[in-house]
Design a protein around this motif. Structure first.
Motif, PDB file in Angstrom:
ATOM      1  N   ARG A  62       0.832  -1.203   0.000  1.00 49.19           N
ATOM      2  CA  ARG A  62       0.000   0.000   0.000  1.00 49.19           C
ATOM      3  C   ARG A  62       0.868   1.256   0.000  1.00 49.19           C
ATOM      4  N   VAL A  63       1.897   1.283   0.841  1.00 47.53           N
ATOM      5  CA  VAL A  63       2.797   2.438   0.882  1.00 47.53           C
ATOM      6  C   VAL A  63       3.486   2.639  -0.464  1.00 47.53           C
ATOM      7  N   MET A  64       3.970   1.560  -1.045  1.00 47.73           N
ATOM      8  CA  MET A  64       4.668   1.660  -2.334  1.00 47.73           C
ATOM      9  C   MET A  64       3.757   2.187  -3.434  1.00 47.73           C
ATOM     10  N   SER A  65       2.528   1.719  -3.447  1.00 47.58           N
ATOM     11  CA  SER A  65       1.591   2.165  -4.487  1.00 47.58           C
ATOM     12  C   SER A  65       1.143   3.602  -4.266  1.00 47.58           C
ATOM     13  N   GLU A  66       0.774   3.943  -3.023  1.00 47.81           N
ATOM     14  CA  GLU A  66       0.267   5.289  -2.737  1.00 47.81           C
ATOM     15  C   GLU A  66       1.330   6.352  -2.954  1.00 47.81           C
ATOM     16  N   ARG A  67       2.599   6.042  -2.682  1.00 49.86           N
ATOM     17  CA  ARG A  67       3.669   7.036  -2.798  1.00 49.86           C
ATOM     18  C   ARG A  67       4.500   6.905  -4.065  1.00 49.86           C
ATOM     19  N   ALA A  68       4.053   6.072  -4.991  1.00 48.11           N
ATOM     20  CA  ALA A  68       4.754   5.890  -6.276  1.00 48.11           C
ATOM     21  C   ALA A  68       6.247   5.622  -6.062  1.00 48.11           C
ATOM     22  N   VAL A  69       6.519   4.661  -5.197  1.00 47.14           N
ATOM     23  CA  VAL A  69       7.908   4.308  -4.884  1.00 47.14           C
ATOM     24  C   VAL A  69       8.563   3.665  -6.099  1.00 47.14           C
ATOM     25  N   THR A  70       9.779   4.102  -6.397  1.00 49.05           N
ATOM     26  CA  THR A  70      10.533   3.525  -7.520  1.00 49.05           C
ATOM     27  C   THR A  70      11.774   2.773  -7.059  1.00 49.05           C
ATOM     28  N   SER A  71      12.263   3.078  -5.848  1.00 50.78           N
ATOM     29  CA  SER A  71      13.459   2.413  -5.331  1.00 50.78           C
ATOM     30  C   SER A  71      13.304   2.188  -3.832  1.00 50.78           C
ATOM     31  N   VAL A  72      13.912   1.098  -3.347  1.00 54.61           N
ATOM     32  CA  VAL A  72      13.894   0.771  -1.921  1.00 54.61           C
ATOM     33  C   VAL A  72      15.338   0.635  -1.432  1.00 54.61           C
ATOM     34  N   ILE A  73      15.635   1.267  -0.299  1.00 53.83           N
ATOM     35  CA  ILE A  73      16.909   1.063   0.385  1.00 53.83           C
ATOM     36  C   ILE A  73      16.572   0.366   1.699  1.00 53.83           C
ATOM     37  N   HIS A  74      17.116  -0.838   1.884  1.00 54.69           N
ATOM     38  CA  HIS A  74      16.687  -1.698   2.987  1.00 54.69           C
ATOM     39  C   HIS A  74      17.779  -1.803   4.045  1.00 54.69           C
ATOM     40  N   PHE A  75      17.554  -1.148   5.196  1.00 56.35           N
ATOM     41  CA  PHE A  75      18.486  -1.191   6.314  1.00 56.35           C
ATOM     42  C   PHE A  75      18.017  -2.097   7.451  1.00 56.35           C
ATOM     43  N   ALA A  76      16.722  -2.304   7.566  1.00 59.79           N
ATOM     44  CA  ALA A  76      16.150  -2.897   8.773  1.00 59.79           C
ATOM     45  C   ALA A  76      16.638  -4.329   8.981  1.00 59.79           C
TER      46      ALA A  76
END
Length: 327
Positions: A62-76
């Motif tokens: 949902r977050v990716m779609s609503e905010r038009a995410v194009t890249s993810v940086i994964h630290f967690a």
């Protein structure tokens, strides 16, 4: 379009978030705030979420779609070696399970670019002085195993559905890019020394009989701001038109510093007596672990700009700006 930074309220993630915001990017942070702090993300949108928890995949989609995410940086990720030895199944649930949720959400939301926080822990105790990316990976604890499995999972997703990915293998991260973004956890050498000094105790050195010039372990220390810049270089390369030819990069300086040299540098920066107590070696500590950092320079045009003096000075300034100021 926006960049999703998972774990962006933590020590390293907050530096990357600030750099992204400074260059005008739209940033969304997902963090469960177990080790991070909300006031570290600045103007970025913060979504409080445990990516390894129930329902995380749906929330991430949902977050990716609503905010038009194009890249993810994964630290967690969980990152305490001893804890990983004591709770291996939980570490796999957290680190591998959390990453799997993120990647499944990316696939369903059509997000194709991932920068992954890996670790020099994937190498274990390699029998070489300078560790290159092609050295056989033989991690010696569950934490390192989860990072290596994470790299395998990224490669599998690349083959299965076209994920474009980069894994950055960190060496020893320290320092602060800004005084308000110091390392908040007392888990690594520099904050551990400062913690003991603040409490009026002497620093501890575990073993001074290693086959090194001064008998203490040698590690490659990387300034956290240099590491943050490496993430931006990796993301820019990944989102260019060129197809990535390399996926795994060491992030280090190529130069080692001994534990004693680090402690002495803290003494110079602080003006405090840092005479250390020497205790027995810790099991599993290799005498030397230093990055061969050629590949990241050649492919990403990145090079560390800060040496040990800068690292320790910035760590001291950040400590003094916090709630446990010394003196």
């Amino acid at each position: 379009m926006s960049t999703l930074v998972i774990g962006g309220a933590g020590y390293i993630g907050a530096h990357v978030v600030r750099l992204l915001l400074e260059r005008g990017e739209d940033v969304v942070v997902v963090d469960d705030l177990s080790t991070g702090a909300a006031d570290r993300v600045g103007a970025a949108t913060l979504v409080e979420l445990d990516v390894a928890g129930d329902g995380a995949q749906t929330s991430l989609e949902r977050v990716m779609s609503e905010r038009a995410v194009t890249s993810v940086i994964h630290f967690a990720a969980r990152k305490q070696v001893g804890e990983s030895v004591a709770r291996p199944a939980w570490y796999y649930q957290q680190n591998v399970g959390g990453l799997a949720n993120v990647l499944a959400a990316m696939e369903n939301a059509g997000v194709r670019n991932m920068i992954f926080s890996s670790s020099a822990a994937v190498y274990g105790m390699p029998p070489v002085e300078l560790v290159g990316e092609d050295v056989e990976c033989r991690p010696i604890n569950p934490y390192g195993e989860t990072k290596l499995v994470g790299e395998w999972l990224l490669a599998d997703c690349g083959r299965a559905w076209g994920l474009r990915w980069t894994a950055l293998r960190y060496f020893n991260v320290a320092g602060a890019g800004w005084p308000d973004l110091g390392d908040p956890a007392v888990l690594n050498l520099v904050p551990m020394v400062l913690d003991r000094l603040e409490r009026g105790d002497r620093p501890k050195i575990f073993g001074d009989d290693y086959p090194t010039p001064d008998g203490t372990c040698i590690r490659d220390y990387i300034h956290v701001l240099d590491l943050a810049q490496a993430h931006l270089a990796a993301m820019d390369h990944l989102t260019s038109d060129a197809e990535p030819t390399e996926h795994v990069f060491n992030v280090g300086t190529g130069t080692g510093a001994s534990v004693k040299e680090v402690v002495d540098e803290i003494g110079r920066a602080s003006g405090l007596d840092v005479t250390a107590e020497v205790e027995a070696r810790r099991a599993g500590d290799p005498p030397q672990l230093v990055a061969a950092a050629d590949r990241i320079g050649e492919v990403l045009s990145w090079k560390a700009e800060h040496g040990l003096t800068d690292i320790i000075r910035s760590a001291w300034e950040a400590w003094q700006a916090g709630p446990r100021r010394i003196g």
